[in-house]
Design an enzyme around this catalytic site. Structure first.
Site, short mmCIF file in Angstrom:
data_model
loop_
_atom_site.label_atom_id
_atom_site.label_comp_id
_atom_site.label_asym_id
_atom_site.label_seq_id
_atom_site.Cartn_x
_atom_site.Cartn_y
_atom_site.Cartn_z
N THR A 100 6.53 -5.89 5.68
CA THR A 100 6.58 -6.73 6.87
C THR A 100 6.75 -8.18 6.43
OG1 THR A 100 4.21 -7.25 7.01
CG2 THR A 100 4.93 -5.17 7.97
N ALA A 142 1.84 -7.08 3.48
CA ALA A 142 1.48 -8.05 4.51
C ALA A 142 1.64 -9.44 3.91
CB ALA A 142 0.06 -7.83 4.99
N VAL A 185 -0.25 -7.74 -0.96
CA VAL A 185 -0.06 -9.11 -0.48
C VAL A 185 1.34 -9.58 -0.85
CG1 VAL A 185 -0.84 -11.50 -0.62
CG2 VAL A 185 -2.50 -9.63 -0.64
N LYS A 186 2.06 -10.06 0.14
CA LYS A 186 3.44 -10.52 -0.07
C LYS A 186 3.46 -12.04 -0.14
CE LYS A 186 7.99 -9.24 1.84
NZ LYS A 186 8.64 -8.65 3.03
N LEU A 187 4.09 -12.55 -1.19
CA LEU A 187 4.15 -14.00 -1.41
C LEU A 187 5.58 -14.43 -1.71
CD1 LEU A 187 1.12 -14.44 -3.86
CD2 LEU A 187 1.11 -14.86 -1.39
#
Length: 227
Positions: free
Chosen positions: A27, A60, A86-88
């Protein structure tokens, strides 16, 4: 190659999961905005996706703009469910946050990757997943697949043991627009393709398959009529 679905829409995720070939979800803030979700509902919505896809990685994305903010938000997102990644974004703050989160046992998906050097830096910073974009290169009349080829070659040249939580780096082909993007990614050896629902359905359907199914059904109805 594994299939992820690139969406925050719960109905789309449930449908894709029912096909039996879904391996994860990605996402981003834009996809969440398309659901009409509110700020206060963001984390509960990510939790709903994680519960719907129990055991499958769900990316996310942090919306913080500083390393400190990304680390704080990343830890909070990761605490929602064990399958949340965790998306960065690839940037100075993103790399610093990636290293800190990876050292804390949090899996990170580094996104907005457009070059092999960005991919290599992300892997060295502890990224579990690296998401090079394909379609956005096509949007500016450049070859996204050749860029993906360079990323795959560079990453697979090295052993990333000890760099991140799971001792491996997987490449997620992102910004996928067509079945050909998926095919070319698989031929190059990318580990994952994250595909929006419309493109995922195009990957499944083929006019000759549809024609064959219609023919089989018509012939079977002739058999049924004679019963």
């Amino acid at each position: 190659m594994k299939f992820f679905i690139d969406t925050a829409n719960l109905d789309e995720i449930a449908e894709a999961k029912s096909w039996g070939c879904l391996a994860g979800v990605t996402t981003n803030p834009s996809l969440y905005a398309k659901t009409g979700g509110k700020l206060a509902d963001f984390e509960p919505h990510m939790l709903k996706i994680a519960e719907l896809c129990e055991g499958l990685p769900v990316s996310a994305e942090s919306t913080a703009t500083t390393a400190e903010g990304m680390i704080e938000e990343g830890k909070r997102l990761a605490a929602l469910a064990p399958n949340i990644v965790v998306k960065l974004p690839v940037c100075e703050a993103g790399l610093a946050a990636c290293r800190a989160l990876a050292d804390a046992g949090v899996r990170v998906n580094m996104t907005l990757v457009f070059s092999p050097t960005q991919a290599l830096m992300a892997a060295n910073a502890g990224a579990r997943y690296i998401s090079p974009f394909v379609g956005r290169f096509d949007d500016i009349a450049e070859d996204g697949i050749s860029q993906l080829d360079n990323v795959v070659t560079c990453i697979k040249n090295y052993d990333w043991t000890g760099k991140n939580v799971d001792d491996t780096v997987e490449i997620i082909t992102a910004s996928v627009r067509t079945p050909n993007h998926v095919t070319q990614a698989a031929l190059l050896g990318a580990d994952i393709a994250t595909v929006p629902m419309a493109a995922l359905k195009k990957c499944l359907h083929h006019p000759l398959t549809d024609q064959g199914l219609a023919s089989f059904e018509a012939d079977w109805q002739k058999v049924v009529a004679q019963a």
